[in-house]
Design an enzyme around this catalytic site. Sequence first.
Site, PDB file in Angstrom:
ATOM      1  N   ALA A   9       0.835  -1.212   0.000  1.00 42.59           N
ATOM      2  CA  ALA A   9       0.000   0.000   0.000  1.00 42.59           C
ATOM      3  C   ALA A   9       0.865   1.256   0.000  1.00 42.59           C
ATOM      4  O   ALA A   9       0.591   2.206   0.718  1.00 42.59           O
ATOM      5  CB  ALA A   9      -0.923  -0.011   1.212  1.00 42.59           C
ATOM      6  N   THR A  88      11.644  -3.466  -3.387  1.00 37.94           N
ATOM      7  CA  THR A  88      12.755  -4.192  -4.011  1.00 37.94           C
ATOM      8  C   THR A  88      14.019  -3.350  -3.812  1.00 37.94           C
ATOM      9  O   THR A  88      14.564  -2.809  -4.775  1.00 37.94           O
ATOM     10  CB  THR A  88      12.508  -4.444  -5.521  1.00 37.94           C
ATOM     11  OG1 THR A  88      12.158  -3.192  -6.157  1.00 37.94           O
ATOM     12  CG2 THR A  88      11.398  -5.441  -5.743  1.00 37.94           C
ATOM     13  N   LEU A 217      13.478  -0.456 -16.438  1.00 39.47           N
ATOM     14  CA  LEU A 217      14.833  -0.067 -16.037  1.00 39.47           C
ATOM     15  C   LEU A 217      15.426   0.902 -17.049  1.00 39.47           C
ATOM     16  O   LEU A 217      16.070   1.893 -16.689  1.00 39.47           O
ATOM     17  CB  LEU A 217      15.739  -1.304 -15.924  1.00 39.47           C
ATOM     18  CG  LEU A 217      15.400  -2.344 -14.858  1.00 39.47           C
ATOM     19  CD1 LEU A 217      16.444  -3.452 -14.840  1.00 39.47           C
ATOM     20  CD2 LEU A 217      15.299  -1.716 -13.484  1.00 39.47           C
ATOM     21  N   PHE A 222      17.414   6.201 -18.747  1.00 36.84           N
ATOM     22  CA  PHE A 222      17.484   7.282 -19.747  1.00 36.84           C
ATOM     23  C   PHE A 222      17.108   8.632 -19.126  1.00 36.84           C
ATOM     24  O   PHE A 222      17.723   9.656 -19.425  1.00 36.84           O
ATOM     25  CB  PHE A 222      16.556   6.984 -20.933  1.00 36.84           C
ATOM     26  CG  PHE A 222      17.190   6.130 -22.003  1.00 36.84           C
ATOM     27  CD1 PHE A 222      17.688   4.869 -21.699  1.00 36.84           C
ATOM     28  CD2 PHE A 222      17.282   6.578 -23.306  1.00 36.84           C
ATOM     29  CE1 PHE A 222      18.280   4.084 -22.682  1.00 36.84           C
ATOM     30  CE2 PHE A 222      17.866   5.803 -24.298  1.00 36.84           C
ATOM     31  CZ  PHE A 222      18.368   4.544 -23.990  1.00 36.84           C
ATOM     32  N   LEU A 223      16.083   8.631 -18.247  1.00 35.01           N
ATOM     33  CA  LEU A 223      15.670   9.891 -17.602  1.00 35.01           C
ATOM     34  C   LEU A 223      16.767  10.394 -16.662  1.00 35.01           C
ATOM     35  O   LEU A 223      17.113  11.584 -16.671  1.00 35.01           O
ATOM     36  CB  LEU A 223      14.365   9.686 -16.838  1.00 35.01           C
ATOM     37  CG  LEU A 223      13.123   9.429 -17.698  1.00 35.01           C
ATOM     38  CD1 LEU A 223      11.940   9.038 -16.828  1.00 35.01           C
ATOM     39  CD2 LEU A 223      12.767  10.654 -18.537  1.00 35.01           C
ATOM     40  N   CYS A 272      13.422   5.366  -7.369  1.00 35.35           N
ATOM     41  CA  CYS A 272      13.705   4.498  -8.519  1.00 35.35           C
ATOM     42  C   CYS A 272      15.059   4.701  -9.195  1.00 35.35           C
ATOM     43  O   CYS A 272      15.743   3.732  -9.494  1.00 35.35           O
ATOM     44  CB  CYS A 272      12.619   4.674  -9.586  1.00 35.35           C
ATOM     45  SG  CYS A 272      11.033   4.028  -9.086  1.00 35.35           S
ATOM     46  N   PHE A 273      15.409   5.942  -9.486  1.00 37.00           N
ATOM     47  CA  PHE A 273      16.519   6.168 -10.415  1.00 37.00           C
ATOM     48  C   PHE A 273      17.809   5.449 -10.013  1.00 37.00           C
ATOM     49  O   PHE A 273      18.357   4.661 -10.775  1.00 37.00           O
ATOM     50  CB  PHE A 273      16.784   7.660 -10.590  1.00 37.00           C
ATOM     51  CG  PHE A 273      15.791   8.358 -11.487  1.00 37.00           C
ATOM     52  CD1 PHE A 273      14.763   7.667 -12.106  1.00 37.00           C
ATOM     53  CD2 PHE A 273      15.885   9.719 -11.725  1.00 37.00           C
ATOM     54  CE1 PHE A 273      13.841   8.302 -12.933  1.00 37.00           C
ATOM     55  CE2 PHE A 273      14.979  10.364 -12.553  1.00 37.00           C
ATOM     56  CZ  PHE A 273      13.960   9.658 -13.156  1.00 37.00           C
ATOM     57  N   GLN A 274      18.304   5.738  -8.806  1.00 41.72           N
ATOM     58  CA  GLN A 274      19.584   5.135  -8.402  1.00 41.72           C
ATOM     59  C   GLN A 274      19.464   3.620  -8.298  1.00 41.72           C
ATOM     60  O   GLN A 274      20.311   2.885  -8.804  1.00 41.72           O
ATOM     61  CB  GLN A 274      20.052   5.731  -7.081  1.00 41.72           C
ATOM     62  CG  GLN A 274      21.360   5.099  -6.599  1.00 41.72           C
ATOM     63  CD  GLN A 274      22.133   5.992  -5.662  1.00 41.72           C
ATOM     64  OE1 GLN A 274      22.287   7.181  -5.900  1.00 41.72           O
ATOM     65  NE2 GLN A 274      22.637   5.415  -4.587  1.00 41.72           N
TER      66      GLN A 274
END
EC number: 1.1.1.22
Length: 480
Positions: A9, A88, A217, A222-223, A272-274
């Site tokens: 959640a 994760t 991924l 890319f971002l 997310c990014f790292q």
Amino acid sequence: MVKICCIGAGYVGGPTMAVIALKCPDIEVVVVDIFEPRIIAWNSDHLPIYEPGLDDVVKQCRGKNLFFSTDVEKHVAEADIVFVSVNTPTKTQGLGAGKAADLTYWESAARMIADVSKTDKIVVEKSTVPVKTAEAIEKILTHNSKGINFQILSNPEFLAEGTAIKDLFNPDRVLIGGRETPEGQKAIHALKDVYAHWVPVEQIICTNLWSAELSKLAANAFLAQRISSVNAMSALCEATGADVSQVSHAIGKDTRIGSKFLNASVGFGGSCFQKDILNLVYICECNGLPEVASYWKQVIQVNEYQKTRFVNRVVSSMFNTISGKKIAILGFAFKKDTGDTRETPAIGVCQGLLGDKAMLRIYDPQVSQEQIQRDLSMQKSELDRPPHLQPASPTAIKQVACVWDAYEAAKGAHGICILTEWDEFKTLDYQKIYDDMQKPAFVFDGRNVVDAEKLREIGFIVYSIGKPLDSWLKDMPAVA
């Protein structure tokens, strides 16, 4: 009636399921989580996450076809489609430590699904996972199936925090990956039918499992790469007298490049990014592609460099010492319009300033004092755990005070660091702030939100990322 259950959640599961419930009144949606305080918050008037528009969506559906519960096994057993949206985090020890994704929570969710299921189910990967995770999950489910059929789908989210509800209402694309078997294709169509309630079918992309997993991924890599690219340019702009905003505007006019994600800043953050890039690096290394791994690793190294560079600029500008000096921190969330602090560059900057014995007064409109103290006092490995496994209360840091507005943060301060681009920081009464500060008064704008020239007219010494340096800063070394 189709029944959907989502395990987890958090920032992905909550908003996604709320929008599915709103757009699909004929579907029953239950969000489950073992962390009871989070479920209590979802059932209250104070939701556990801040996201513009989320309150309205939840209130329209909650109690009708949207429910939040801690009775995980019951609702998983009853569901036709089970979304899995669990943590994760990056592994902190063992094989792949520091890069590989830790799939402990995913695996335990899969085993629980196999244990409680009495009917066939579609299991949907919603959290970001490494390529080939579906294969591992499939094996766990198949070997524990007791004759029940499970189909695994990958349906990665592409939400941006701060605009998640808008993104869910009008997605660029919905990506669904599944097995290229008759059963797999049937499962893809079942999930496609859910999204087709409001998403044009031409925007629902169907692929094989591995393409869907890797696309998530790749998109984040890319971002993040664009942000690191413009941040690398910001350092060069400062060295040469160029203006990174003008450079970004010029290159963004090229339709092949585009203007998005070209704002220089103190660094990227978010959950997310790292994590996803480290995951990508690990997968490349495991597949014998060290050059590719090295390429993506550099995106993270530039991000770390940008935070260090910012701290060094603060210290060197203020006579090479900030020991005992009061510094106001405006903004702690990783971006505006969210209360999320995961991987926020503010953590690295604040820790760097604290390492030089600064006294910090922190203000963020959406981040609590407890969260700030938690982020600054705990190890990253502890922060990556689910809330119920984190230490109950963080150790308070004596050098840190959290305050209720920007004016209180700046009162008596030697300098101000703007670390989140909240709109309110553009319209503050900077004359009032200047009058209440120690002199010389410094502003270090890590998001390029203020009008530097106007602040200089007031009397501030201003440092803006990637902008021409004023004469004071030119006389100070860039590296402390």
